[in-house]
Design a protein around this motif. Structure first.
Motif, PDB file in Angstrom:
ATOM      1  N   THR A   1       0.863  -1.182   0.000  1.00 47.85           N
ATOM      2  CA  THR A   1       0.000   0.000   0.000  1.00 47.85           C
ATOM      3  C   THR A   1       0.899   1.231   0.000  1.00 47.85           C
ATOM      4  OG1 THR A   1      -1.968   0.987   1.022  1.00 47.85           O
ATOM      5  CG2 THR A   1      -0.206   0.340   2.511  1.00 47.85           C
ATOM      6  N   TYR A   2       0.340   2.349  -0.457  1.00 48.86           N
ATOM      7  CA  TYR A   2       1.068   3.622  -0.478  1.00 48.86           C
ATOM      8  C   TYR A   2       0.376   4.619   0.440  1.00 48.86           C
ATOM      9  CZ  TYR A   2       3.658   2.213  -4.706  1.00 48.86           C
ATOM     10  OH  TYR A   2       4.478   1.574  -5.617  1.00 48.86           O
ATOM     11  N   LEU A   3       1.168   5.469   1.074  1.00 53.13           N
ATOM     12  CA  LEU A   3       0.610   6.532   1.884  1.00 53.13           C
ATOM     13  C   LEU A   3       1.525   7.738   1.845  1.00 53.13           C
ATOM     14  CD1 LEU A   3       1.326   5.741   5.588  1.00 53.13           C
ATOM     15  CD2 LEU A   3       1.708   4.024   3.853  1.00 53.13           C
ATOM     16  N   VAL A   4       0.937   8.894   2.086  1.00 50.69           N
ATOM     17  CA  VAL A   4       1.702  10.132   2.171  1.00 50.69           C
ATOM     18  C   VAL A   4       1.901  10.431   3.645  1.00 50.69           C
ATOM     19  CG1 VAL A   4       1.803  12.571   1.563  1.00 50.69           C
ATOM     20  CG2 VAL A   4       0.712  10.949   0.019  1.00 50.69           C
ATOM     21  N   ASP A   5       3.164  10.585   4.052  1.00 50.50           N
ATOM     22  CA  ASP A   5       3.431  10.801   5.471  1.00 50.50           C
ATOM     23  C   ASP A   5       3.287  12.284   5.827  1.00 50.50           C
ATOM     24  OD1 ASP A   5       5.758  12.106   4.651  1.00 50.50           O
ATOM     25  OD2 ASP A   5       7.066  10.407   5.100  1.00 50.50           O
ATOM     26  N   GLY A   6       3.546  12.596   7.086  1.00 51.42           N
ATOM     27  CA  GLY A   6       3.371  13.956   7.575  1.00 51.42           C
ATOM     28  C   GLY A   6       4.270  14.970   6.915  1.00 51.42           C
ATOM     29  N   ALA A   7       5.375  14.510   6.308  1.00 48.36           N
ATOM     30  CA  ALA A   7       6.280  15.407   5.600  1.00 48.36           C
ATOM     31  C   ALA A   7       5.927  15.518   4.124  1.00 48.36           C
ATOM     32  CB  ALA A   7       7.721  14.913   5.757  1.00 48.36           C
ATOM     33  N   GLY A   8       4.839  14.870   3.711  1.00 50.24           N
ATOM     34  CA  GLY A   8       4.416  14.941   2.318  1.00 50.24           C
ATOM     35  C   GLY A   8       5.134  13.960   1.414  1.00 50.24           C
ATOM     36  N   LYS A   9       5.883  13.022   1.979  1.00 52.30           N
ATOM     37  CA  LYS A   9       6.621  12.041   1.180  1.00 52.30           C
ATOM     38  C   LYS A   9       5.745  10.823   0.900  1.00 52.30           C
ATOM     39  CE  LYS A   9      10.422  14.487   1.450  1.00 52.30           C
ATOM     40  NZ  LYS A   9      10.926  15.217   0.262  1.00 52.30           N
ATOM     41  N   LEU A  10       5.857  10.291  -0.313  1.00 57.54           N
ATOM     42  CA  LEU A  10       5.131   9.082  -0.675  1.00 57.54           C
ATOM     43  C   LEU A  10       5.913   7.876  -0.192  1.00 57.54           C
ATOM     44  CD1 LEU A  10       2.656   7.997  -2.255  1.00 57.54           C
ATOM     45  CD2 LEU A  10       4.152   7.836  -4.269  1.00 57.54           C
TER      46      LEU A  10
ATOM     47  N   THR B   1      -0.993   8.750 -11.124  1.00 57.54           N
ATOM     48  CA  THR B   1      -2.276   8.039 -11.138  1.00 57.54           C
ATOM     49  C   THR B   1      -3.241   8.731 -10.183  1.00 57.54           C
ATOM     50  OG1 THR B   1      -1.095   5.974 -11.551  1.00 57.54           O
ATOM     51  CG2 THR B   1      -3.358   5.773 -10.777  1.00 57.54           C
ATOM     52  N   PRO B   2      -4.558   8.750 -10.487  1.00 53.80           N
ATOM     53  CA  PRO B   2      -5.500   9.370  -9.553  1.00 53.80           C
ATOM     54  C   PRO B   2      -5.339   8.840  -8.137  1.00 53.80           C
ATOM     55  CG  PRO B   2      -6.608   8.896 -11.614  1.00 53.80           C
ATOM     56  CD  PRO B   2      -5.229   8.294 -11.717  1.00 53.80           C
ATOM     57  N   GLN B   3      -5.489   9.739  -7.198  1.00 58.28           N
ATOM     58  CA  GLN B   3      -5.272   9.462  -5.773  1.00 58.28           C
ATOM     59  C   GLN B   3      -5.933   8.175  -5.292  1.00 58.28           C
ATOM     60  OE1 GLN B   3      -7.900  11.439  -2.803  1.00 58.28           O
ATOM     61  NE2 GLN B   3      -6.077  12.632  -2.312  1.00 58.28           N
ATOM     62  N   GLU B   4      -7.212   7.989  -5.640  1.00 55.76           N
ATOM     63  CA  GLU B   4      -7.977   6.867  -5.083  1.00 55.76           C
ATOM     64  C   GLU B   4      -7.466   5.511  -5.546  1.00 55.76           C
ATOM     65  OE1 GLU B   4     -12.035   6.958  -6.338  1.00 55.76           O
ATOM     66  OE2 GLU B   4     -11.543   6.577  -8.432  1.00 55.76           O
ATOM     67  N   ARG B   5      -6.682   5.482  -6.620  1.00 56.59           N
ATOM     68  CA  ARG B   5      -6.174   4.220  -7.143  1.00 56.59           C
ATOM     69  C   ARG B   5      -4.834   3.827  -6.532  1.00 56.59           C
ATOM     70  NH1 ARG B   5      -9.488   2.379 -10.595  1.00 56.59           N
ATOM     71  NH2 ARG B   5      -8.101   0.616 -10.986  1.00 56.59           N
ATOM     72  N   VAL B   6      -4.281   4.690  -5.667  1.00 54.37           N
ATOM     73  CA  VAL B   6      -2.955   4.432  -5.113  1.00 54.37           C
ATOM     74  C   VAL B   6      -2.937   4.525  -3.591  1.00 54.37           C
ATOM     75  CG1 VAL B   6      -0.556   5.233  -5.044  1.00 54.37           C
ATOM     76  CG2 VAL B   6      -1.808   5.251  -7.213  1.00 54.37           C
ATOM     77  N   LEU B   7      -3.461   5.613  -3.042  1.00 47.58           N
ATOM     78  CA  LEU B   7      -3.215   5.938  -1.635  1.00 47.58           C
ATOM     79  C   LEU B   7      -4.130   5.202  -0.668  1.00 47.58           C
ATOM     80  CD1 LEU B   7      -2.559   9.783  -1.798  1.00 47.58           C
ATOM     81  CD2 LEU B   7      -0.915   7.892  -1.877  1.00 47.58           C
ATOM     82  N   ASN B   8      -3.601   5.011   0.536  1.00 49.81           N
ATOM     83  CA  ASN B   8      -4.313   4.391   1.647  1.00 49.81           C
ATOM     84  C   ASN B   8      -5.159   5.436   2.375  1.00 49.81           C
ATOM     85  OD1 ASN B   8      -4.402   3.439   4.678  1.00 49.81           O
ATOM     86  ND2 ASN B   8      -3.973   1.626   3.465  1.00 49.81           N
ATOM     87  N   VAL B   9      -6.249   4.993   2.962  1.00 45.65           N
ATOM     88  CA  VAL B   9      -7.198   5.911   3.579  1.00 45.65           C
ATOM     89  C   VAL B   9      -6.776   6.393   4.962  1.00 45.65           C
ATOM     90  CG1 VAL B   9      -8.621   4.161   4.742  1.00 45.65           C
ATOM     91  CG2 VAL B   9      -9.677   6.299   3.945  1.00 45.65           C
ATOM     92  N   PHE B  10      -5.960   5.633   5.701  1.00 46.93           N
ATOM     93  CA  PHE B  10      -5.758   5.932   7.115  1.00 46.93           C
ATOM     94  C   PHE B  10      -5.132   7.298   7.392  1.00 46.93           C
ATOM     95  CE2 PHE B  10      -6.262   1.278   7.412  1.00 46.93           C
ATOM     96  CZ  PHE B  10      -7.300   1.258   8.343  1.00 46.93           C
ATOM     97  N   PRO B  11      -4.151   7.791   6.617  1.00 52.80           N
ATOM     98  CA  PRO B  11      -3.654   9.140   6.896  1.00 52.80           C
ATOM     99  C   PRO B  11      -4.736  10.211   6.773  1.00 52.80           C
ATOM    100  CG  PRO B  11      -2.063   7.941   5.565  1.00 52.80           C
ATOM    101  CD  PRO B  11      -3.299   7.107   5.606  1.00 52.80           C
TER     102      PRO B  11
END
Length: 583
Positions: free
Chosen positions: A165-174, A521-531
């Motif tokens: 899974t992918y997520l964006v952390d608090g520093a904005g890093k993927l 890629t559009p956000q919803e196809r990559v990122l995790n919801v928890f952040p």
């Protein structure tokens, strides 16, 4: 179907000082049109040339009424009890409604997704919420219990899609979180077990989320199913159940013994009549292509729509002259042997992407299936398979699409001057475009002036030299072009340095794209919801409220089926019979 709106719901969350964000944060929900192939777009628009390949239209209640009558004929109390045994309620409310369904009758709206690490990309969440909202709307309009059911596609065997899974952390890093396989074979996710690395990754996910803000859920509890020794599918399903504990959702698993037993007639029927089914789907595929549409799934020759789970993992059964073969396992079956094996070990066989929706409709009284663009498209391709089993296909309902835009992201995008369309460009192209746009006016003017001067100067020189020899045009022109190339190279060098020096491009652009277009890629196809739950604790409820389900106004004869779209058979037909064609 007028389901796409933009919701301006906002929630304010104070971020910790260690965060890469600046100050307070608000998060905007944008519900957007679900884009797909031309077939899907035409279907959503209600164009007749596409509608004829589907059951009715997602905005037409008559299609749902006709389908409700059909499932009512196929599902008596015994069948409803079987369906109820195959699902797990996420809440006491869901359990109570399930009991009503068994007693009073009703129907379900299903959606599904293969396992993804920590629930995978956000579109899984959007599918589930769409199913919940559609079930609510149908229950209100049809006057019967309509339950939302999430089908965990646990028998898929693509570990490379399920392991990360992918997520964006608090520093904005993927950041990419991924688990390692514990078996080299292509096992279904209901058999692939998690290793010890999943527990470290679970802690890493919690750390990232906690660096952003206060989550709406107890992450330790929600992620508790992700333990070493659990299967990938078991952990996925358990986390979905915990995440949606505040919703009246029902969850099922493709590998559940009740599902396997109830789906056995469909799998047996497909193996017995595989060539007929291949012919039906191939003919439908040709119809789609003749209408100018591309077929979403390639029809494989001489193969069943059934997979065998054997010593080599999950593999599709291939036809031989006198039976079937699982080639990787080197196991051959006569027709009688494969049928006997299916009855003895129903868990050792599973449907492919074509047959799975038919299995769902055989196990559950399904009014509608909520799918993404690809799933919606292949419902047009597999209609004849439903008919072969005496089932009207459910209404294919395109899921809602949504984008979550933190205010800090929106502000930086505005400052940078990047539009939504431009954000879809490859990052290096967009960076160059923005750098050129943001160059100081003096540099832009001088580059332009230099080009004009070169073109005009060389032009005058060529005119003057023509009196000596017309052949000089080529030699002088080549030097003009070389000079212009030097200007272009000088500009490229300036832009390269400008991109590095411009914090908006070097820092803010990756930050923006990581949130809105990660990996292009559009956000919803990559990122995790928890952040995003940490940014907005009420996110799931707010998303559900933003997903407005609307139906077209009903005509006076509202309870009649839509002309030419759905024709219910006069009575339920046993599996294996072929009803009259459905238009």
């Amino acid at each position: 179907m007028r389901q796409q709106t933009t919701a301006g719901f906002r929630s304010r969350q104070r971020l910790p000082a260690s965060s890469g964000w600046e100050g307070d944060l608000t998060l905007k929900i944008e519900v957007q049109p679900l884009r797909g192939s031309r077939l899907v777009d035409d279907y959503r628009a209600g164009k007749p040339e596409a509608a004829r390949f589907f059951t009715g239209h997602p905005g037409d209640l008559r299609a749902f009424r006709a389908k409700l009558a059909e499932v009512g004929r196929r599902f008596g109390r015994a069948e409803r009890e079987t369906a109820a045994a195959a699902v797990r309620p996420t809440s006491p409310g869901a359990a109570a409604r399930l009991a009503r369904f068994v007693e009073e009758g009703g129907a379900v709206v299903t959606t599904g997704q293969q396992a993804g690490l920590f629930t995978g990309p956000m579109y899984t969440i959007h599918k589930i919420l769409t199913a919940i909202r559609l079930a609510e709307a149908l229950e209100e309009r049809l006057g019967v219990v309509v339950l939302p059911v999430f089908w965990a596609a646990s028998e898929d065997h693509d570990f490379d899609e399920a392991n990360h899974t992918y997520l964006v952390d608090g520093a904005g890093k993927l950041r990419r979180l991924a688990v390692s396989a514990t078996d080299d074979r292509p096992l279904p996710m209901s058999e692939m077990r998690l290793g010890k690395d999943v527990e470290n990754l679970s802690g890493e996910l919690r750390d990232v989320v906690e660096s952003i803000g206060d989550n709406a859920v107890d992450l330790r509890d929600v992620l508790a199913p992700y333990q070493a020794g659990k299967t990938v599918a078991e952990a996925f399903r358990g986390t979905v159940e915990r995440l949606f504990a505040d919703f009246d959702l029902l969850v099922t698993d493709a590998a559940d013994p009740h599902v396997k037993r109830a789906s056995l007639p469909v799998l047996l029927g497909d193996v017995e009549r595989a060539r007929e089914h291949e012919r039906l789907v191939r003919a439908r595929t040709e119809e789609l292509q003749a209408a100018g549409y591309s077929a979403p799934v390639t029809v494989r020759q001489d193969a069943a729509n059934v997979f065998f789970h054997g010593p080599a993992g999950r593999e599709r059964l291939a036809k031989t002259r006198d039976g079937w073969i699982a080639r990787a396992a080197r196991i051959r079956f006569t027709p009688d042997e494969v049928a006997e094996r299916m009855r003895a070990e129903p868990g050792a066989f599973s449907p492919n992407v074509f047959l799975r929706p038919v299995v769902e409709s055989a196990v559950f009284p399904t009014l509608a299936y909520v799918g993404g663009p690809a799933e919606t498209a292949y419902f047009a391709q597999i209609g004849p398979l439903f008919q072969a089993f005496g089932i009207i296909p459910p209404v294919s309902y395109p899921r809602f699409a949504a984008r979550l835009v933190p205010d800090e992201v929106a502000r930086k995008a505005m400052e940078l001057g990047a539009t939504d369309e431009e954000l879809q460009l490859p990052e290096h192209e967009l960076a160059s475009l923005l750098a050129k746009r943001r160059l100081p006016a003096a540099i832009t003017e001088r580059l332009h002036g230099l080009r004009v001067a070169l073109v005009e100067g060389f032009g005058e020189l060529m005119d003057a030299a023509a009196g000596i020899d017309f052949n000089l045009d080529g030699a002088v022109g080549a030097r003009r072009n070389r000079a212009l190339l030097e200007v272009a190279e000088a500009e490229a060098k300036i832009l390269a340095h400008a991109k590095k020096a411009d914090r908006g491009i070097s820092h803010d652009l990756p930050f923006i794209r990581n949130h809105l277009m990660p990996l292009g890629t559009p956000q919803e196809r990559v990122l995790n919801v928890f952040p995003y739950l940490a940014m907005r604790p009420t996110l799931l409820r707010d998303l559900a409220e933003a997903m407005e389900v609307r139906f077209d106004p009903e005509p006076a004869d509202a309870h009649a089926p839509p002309g030419g779209a759905v024709h219910a058979p006069a009575r339920a037909q046993p599996a294996g019979t072929v009803p009259d064609p459905i238009a």
